[in-house]
Design a protein around this motif. Structure first.
Motif, PDB file in Angstrom:
ATOM      1  N   GLU A   1      75.386  27.192  56.319  1.00 42.50           N
ATOM      2  CA  GLU A   1      75.184  28.626  56.545  1.00 42.50           C
ATOM      3  C   GLU A   1      73.760  29.017  56.145  1.00 42.50           C
ATOM      4  O   GLU A   1      73.279  28.622  55.085  1.00 42.50           O
TER       5      GLU A   1
ATOM      6  N   VAL B   1      75.129  36.869  54.376  1.00 45.57           N
ATOM      7  CA  VAL B   1      76.355  36.130  54.054  1.00 45.57           C
ATOM      8  C   VAL B   1      76.163  35.322  52.775  1.00 45.57           C
ATOM      9  O   VAL B   1      77.047  35.287  51.899  1.00 45.57           O
ATOM     10  N   LEU B   2      75.016  34.665  52.637  1.00 49.90           N
ATOM     11  CA  LEU B   2      74.761  33.856  51.444  1.00 49.90           C
ATOM     12  C   LEU B   2      74.700  34.727  50.190  1.00 49.90           C
ATOM     13  O   LEU B   2      75.235  34.359  49.132  1.00 49.90           O
TER      14      LEU B   2
ATOM     15  N   GLU C   1      76.150  37.637  49.808  1.00 54.07           N
ATOM     16  CA  GLU C   1      77.496  38.158  49.539  1.00 54.07           C
ATOM     17  C   GLU C   1      78.336  37.105  48.812  1.00 54.07           C
ATOM     18  O   GLU C   1      79.117  37.429  47.911  1.00 54.07           O
ATOM     19  N   ARG C   2      78.164  35.831  49.190  1.00 48.90           N
ATOM     20  CA  ARG C   2      78.866  34.755  48.486  1.00 48.90           C
ATOM     21  C   ARG C   2      78.388  34.673  47.034  1.00 48.90           C
ATOM     22  O   ARG C   2      79.187  34.449  46.122  1.00 48.90           O
ATOM     23  N   LYS C   3      77.087  34.861  46.842  1.00 47.34           N
ATOM     24  CA  LYS C   3      76.541  34.831  45.495  1.00 47.34           C
ATOM     25  C   LYS C   3      77.099  35.990  44.668  1.00 47.34           C
ATOM     26  O   LYS C   3      77.462  35.814  43.491  1.00 47.34           O
TER      27      LYS C   3
ATOM     28  N   ALA D   1      79.931  37.470  45.157  1.00 47.81           N
ATOM     29  CA  ALA D   1      81.349  37.199  44.899  1.00 47.81           C
ATOM     30  C   ALA D   1      81.520  36.264  43.702  1.00 47.81           C
ATOM     31  O   ALA D   1      82.436  36.439  42.883  1.00 47.81           O
ATOM     32  N   ARG D   2      80.613  35.271  43.605  1.00 40.62           N
ATOM     33  CA  ARG D   2      80.688  34.353  42.449  1.00 40.62           C
ATOM     34  C   ARG D   2      80.428  35.119  41.149  1.00 40.62           C
ATOM     35  O   ARG D   2      81.073  34.867  40.126  1.00 40.62           O
TER      36      ARG D   2
ATOM     37  N   SER E   1      75.697  42.541  47.026  1.00 43.30           N
ATOM     38  CA  SER E   1      74.509  42.029  47.714  1.00 43.30           C
ATOM     39  C   SER E   1      73.616  43.178  48.149  1.00 43.30           C
ATOM     40  O   SER E   1      74.100  44.225  48.598  1.00 43.30           O
TER      41      SER E   1
END
Length: 484
Positions: free
Chosen positions: A221, A226-227, A229-231, A233-234, A246
């Motif tokens: 990815e 998106v990246l 948002e994943r960060k 979420a972590r 984000s």
């Protein structure tokens, strides 16, 4: 906590520590795709280039099998014969309207993987088709699914590469869409003659299956929203706080974001004069190019007495022009950007429309069209019209590369959507214009017919030069700035 800071590092706002961005300094954060190793970047770009090679290959490779299909399904309708080829391109027109927005919501990689799998399934449907209607339906669906990498690949390059290296990366990625329409007819003439038209789809399906397996390993990815948002979420999971968000998270509910994403390509086309003008220009040129391609079989078989295999080889001249134009643009487009940066000047996207790049391309394209038309009309040796189509190929890729890189540099966050807007219109004209293009040749002849097309291409060329001068003012004018 640096990972939660905005780029400025300003924490005076009580929400700033919870605004998730790249680790500072951002140009060293290993999670930022622009900081990945060259090996990983070029692995992704090369894989996408191979995928984008197979999709146009499926479109063009089928053309030499049309006479056999018409005999098998007992039909002699010439328009139906043309449509069963061009309906694939019609799928190209509708696919981006859904796939580009989804890639900007859920990420590029998931779209690539899902569409690759469906592309293989729809190719199998084409191979098993037992009627013209079934074949047309699966041709449309395979074009719809296969356009994912063509639409979103430019966005992946914008994610991975800084502007001064983007032109070269775009050139590598563009090899696929350029070589597909050339290699397809050349190889298909032999394959259809030896094994029949159905094996065209089996061969492409086998190749697509292999590349799909590779893509599961290589692709990562790359889309920053998106990246990040994943960060975020972590961080929310690790801290138990929902305040981490984000910086690139779109505003609104999930439904609102989906609806906004789906209409984004259309809004960009309607609300941005830059996008509208560039898309219309490229669409007209693509329509003329596809009309030209439909004449090759008739011209080289009926006028120059080539065999079916020889007629397929006639596409090589256009491919050579494409490759020369691609190499020229890939080298000089980035060189112009690096030169400006080295001189301490501010880089602007309009540098992609430099007169040094666009004038030769914009003049060679109409020249090649007119040369092809009159040399065919007067039965000049077959090498002459091939030189003409080579000039068309060189000019076409020069213009397309300049415009596409310009649009991506102008809208990097929505590169997939602006590419979708471009792809939709050019695919519609590429699919529909050939249906009436042959009638123009029947009435005007190849000489005057291609002269008409050449004059049209020449009259449209100043669009590039106008935007090279006025584009920056339009982009920065509040009247034309919108929250896409």
């Amino acid at each position: 906590m640096n990972s939660a800071l905005s780029p400025s590092g300003d924490t005076t706002d009580h929400e700033a520590p919870y605004s998730v961005w790249w680790d500072e300094p951002a140009d060293q954060d290993p999670e930022n795709p622009q900081n990945w190793s060259n090996g990983r970047k070029w692995g992704i770009i090369t894989t996408l280039s191979v995928i984008t090679f197979l999709t146009p290959l499926a479109s063009a490779m089928f053309a030499p099998g049309i006479p056999e299909v018409m005999r098998e399904f007992n039909t002699s309708n010439d328009m139906l014969a043309t449509f069963v080829v061009s309906v694939f391109v019609l799928g190209f027109a509708f696919g981006p309207l859904l796939l580009a927005p989804l890639s900007e919501l859920y990420g590029r990689t998931i779209i690539y993987h899902v569409c690759n799998v469906f592309f293989i399934i729809f190719l199998a449907g084409c191979a098993w088709a037992n009627s013209m209607g079934m074949l047309i339906a699966f041709r449309f669906l395979s074009g719809f699914a296969g356009v994912a990498a063509v639409t979103c690949g430019s966005g992946s390059i914008a994610d991975l590469m800084p502007p001064e290296r983007r032109g070269g990366a775009m050139a590598i990625w563009s090899l696929g869409p350029l070589l597909g329409p050339v290699v397809g007819p050349v190889s298909a003439g032999f394959l259809v003659e030896a094994e029949g038209w159905r094996w065209v789809f089996w061969v492409i399906m086998i190749m697509s299956g292999t590349v799909t397996l590779v893509s599961f390993v290589v692709l990562r990815e790359t889309y920053p929203p998106v990246l990040l948002e994943r960060k975020a979420a972590r961080l929310r999971k690790a801290t138990g706080s929902d305040r981490y968000q984000s910086r690139l998270k779109p505003e609104g509910s999930r439904t609102e974001c989906i609806l906004k994403a789906i209409v984004r390509p259309a809004r960009m086309f309607i609300l941005s004069p830059i996008v509208m003008s560039m898309c219309i220009y490229i669409a007209i040129l693509y329509g003329l190019l596809y009309v030209l391609f439909t004449t090759f079989t008739f011209v080289y078989q009926d006028i120059y007495n080539f065999s079916a295999r020889g007629a397929g080889l006639s596409f090589i001249s256009s491919g050579i022009g494409n490759l020369l134009g691609l190499a020229t643009m890939g080298i000089f487009s980035d060189r112009i950007i690096r030169s400006r940066i080295a001189k301490g000047k501010e880089y602007v996207p309009e540098d992609r429309l430099s007169l040094y790049l666009t004038v030769p391309s914009a003049l060679l394209l109409p020249l090649g069209l007119i040369m092809y038309g009159w040399t065919v009309e007067n039965r000049v040796h077959w090498i002459a019209p091939m030189i003409g189509t080579g000039l068309v190929g060189f000019g076409m890729i020069g213009i397309v590369m300049s415009v596409q890189t310009y649009l991506i540099d102008s809208f990097p966050l929505h590169a997939a959507s602006v590419t979708a807007a471009n792809t939709v219109l050019r695919s519609l004209l590429g699919a529909l214009l050939p249906l009436s293009g042959l009638e123009i040749y029947n009435k005007l002849g190849f000489g005057w017919g291609n002269t008409l097309f050449g004059i049209l291409a020449f009259l449209l060329a100043p669009v590039l030069w106008v935007f090279s001068i006025t584009g920056q003012r339009l982009r920065t004018n509040p009247k034309w700035q919108h929250d896409f």
